[in-house]
Design an enzyme around this catalytic site. Structure first.
Site, PDB file in Angstrom:
ATOM      1  CG  HIS A  46     -10.745   4.408   8.618  1.00 57.48           C
ATOM      2  ND1 HIS A  46     -11.644   4.165   6.849  1.00 57.48           N
ATOM      3  CD2 HIS A  46     -11.999   5.229   9.112  1.00 57.48           C
ATOM      4  CE1 HIS A  46     -12.854   3.551   7.610  1.00 57.48           C
ATOM      5  NE2 HIS A  46     -13.095   4.618   8.449  1.00 57.48           N
ATOM      6  NE  ARG A  64      -2.514  -1.086  -0.844  1.00 55.57           N
ATOM      7  CZ  ARG A  64      -2.104  -2.868  -1.210  1.00 55.57           C
ATOM      8  NH1 ARG A  64      -2.501  -3.235  -0.707  1.00 55.57           N
ATOM      9  NH2 ARG A  64      -2.128  -2.619  -2.381  1.00 55.57           N
TER      10      ARG A  64
END
Ligand SMILES: [Zn+2]
Length: 217
Positions: free
Chosen positions: A89, A39
């Site tokens: 988040h 990621r």
């Protein structure tokens, strides 16, 4: 290494729900660290789009209160120049030490289990809110929703709480509400107005409107 395919939500044949949890991290920390190492590479390779640029312009030119709450873990708002950003988040380019609670900007890998720069313990995890964990800074978000004049939702499904409840909270405090989305969402009926189209077009147009003192501002 195969890349993450957002369209089917699979990474190396694992469902994202199976790697983005505290249970997965306890069971197979190497798998989870490799997932977030990938990621991190994707984030570093990505570039801000016209919607990020427009919100950064709003942040620069709007003298009133503003808070850009994002569920995204990339730093594209910041790289576009926005400062008033809250990552509910977590952040892909941040490592969180579970030994001393320090957070450090992190652009390298964690799969090799490097020591925490603050305490030296090898207890770094991605600074990400996993499934089953509490999103960050919710009290602050709800405090801002309670005094907002305008709540704008950009490109969210309206299906995942607690973010899906933000429009209801803002409405209950009499904010005007606007949804900018590619298509109608499960939450569309909550909004005073919904505009459909790509964020790269809708967001710059809306920011123009606000900064000119238009009705949506
Ligand atoms: Zn530490």
């Amino acid at each position: 290494m195969r890349t993450f395919r957002a369209d089917d939500g699979l990474w190396e044949d694992h469902r994202v729900e199976d790697v983005a949890t505290p249970q997965a991290f306890r069971r197979d920390p190497d798998l989870v660290q490799r997932f977030y190492d990938a990621r991190r590479e994707n984030i570093l390779a990505a570039r801000p789009n016209a919607a990020h640029q427009a919100l950064a312009r709003l942040d620069r030119e709007w003298s009133g209160e503003l808070l850009i709450v994002t569920q995204n873990i990339d730093d594209l708002h910041e790289r576009a120049g926005a400062r008033r950003v809250l990552h509910m988040h977590g952040e892909g380019l941040s490592a969180w030490c579970t030994a001393c609670d320090a957070r450090h900007r992190w652009t390298g890998t964690l799969r090799d289990n490097p020591p925490c720069p603050s305490c030296g313990v090898r207890a770094l995890r991605p600074d990400i809110v996993w499934f089953g964990e509490m999103p960050y800074r919710m009290e602050e978000i709800f405090a801002v929703l309670a005094r907002a004049d305008l709540f704008v939702s950009i490109g969210t499904s309206g299906a995942v709480y607690p973010a899906a409840g933000f429009v209801q909270e803002a409405k209950s405090h009499r904010a005007a509400t606007l949804e900018l989305n590619l298509e109608r969402s499960q939450g569309s009926h909550w909004f005073d107005e919904t505009r459909l189209g790509p964020a790269s077009e809708l967001v710059p147009a809306w920011v123009d409107e606000v900064l000119r003192g238009g009705a949506a501002g």
